[in-house]
Design a protein around this motif. Structure first.
Motif: not given
Length: 215
Positions: A54-55, A114, A117-118, A121-122, A125
């Motif tokens: 994760g971030p 950061v 990690g994001w 996630i995107v 999604q």
């Protein structure tokens, strides 16, 4: 109890990647001296850690990368080490120079984790397949490092850069772009391949659960 196990696994994972970063640093292959700027492999554990954990983990690992960069620039200085060492920057430009060096060496590297990690996630999604998402994250993470560092040097330390290279202020942009289009692109391609390979290998070893959990 489940959260405690998750937290313990997260901390163990971060510690494992920190140990890998320190190994790269101590063996000399974490930051490789080049004529203009150091090439790096230390961003690979940052990006992989951000994907797997994760971030927040990515930010921690990015911070370790930044501290390694500061240490190398201070004890083994090169022409542009003032941009990464608060000690050298303070000697040349006082407190303001030290703050700039901290941002370049530490802040920019924290943002690698950061952003990676994001982005992971995107991409999960919006249902991007892993075989495509992993190289994208790897390349973007590496370009985040090169882009932020070199743009920060250009905007914050352009006079010092020009003086160190003995060139005019107008020539600095060309030198910065040379780094981005040569070592920056090469690092991005290598990161795309390595991040995909390492993450898939770890996903297989862990039964596929760890990579998905970060999303």
């Amino acid at each position: 109890m489940k959260n405690r196990k998750h937290d313990t696994r997260w901390m163990v994972g971060v510690a494992m990647f920190v140990a890998l970063q320190l190994t790269l640093q101590l063996t000399g292959i974490g930051l490789i001296p080049l004529p203009l700027i150091n090439a790096t492999t230390l961003h690979i554990p940052v990006i992989v850690g951000a994907v797997l954990l994760g971030p927040l983990a990515g930010a921690v690992l990015g911070g370790v990368f930044g501290l390694c960069s500061m240490w190398t620039a201070t004890i083994n200085p090169t022409l542009l080490s003032f941009a990464f060492s608060p000690v050298l920057a303070a000697e040349a430009g006082g407190a303001a120079g030290a703050v700039k060096a901290v941002w370049i060496a530490l802040g920019c590297r924290i943002l690698i984790g950061v952003v990676s990690g994001w982005l992971w996630i995107v991409l999960n999604q919006i249902k991007v397949k892993h075989f495509a998402a992993l190289p994208i994250v790897g390349a973007v993470g590496a370009l985040t490092n090169t882009g932020l560092v070199m743009s920060s040097i250009y905007f914050l330390l352009r006079p010092e850069f020009a003086a160190a290279k003995n060139v005019s202020m107008e020539a600095v942009l060309g030198l910065v772009m040379t780094v981005v289009t040569t070592s920056g692109v090469a690092e991005a391609i290598a990161a795309a391949v390595l991040v995909a390979a390492v993450c898939k290998a770890l996903e297989k070893a862990l039964g596929g659960s760890e990579v998905r959990s970060a999303a």
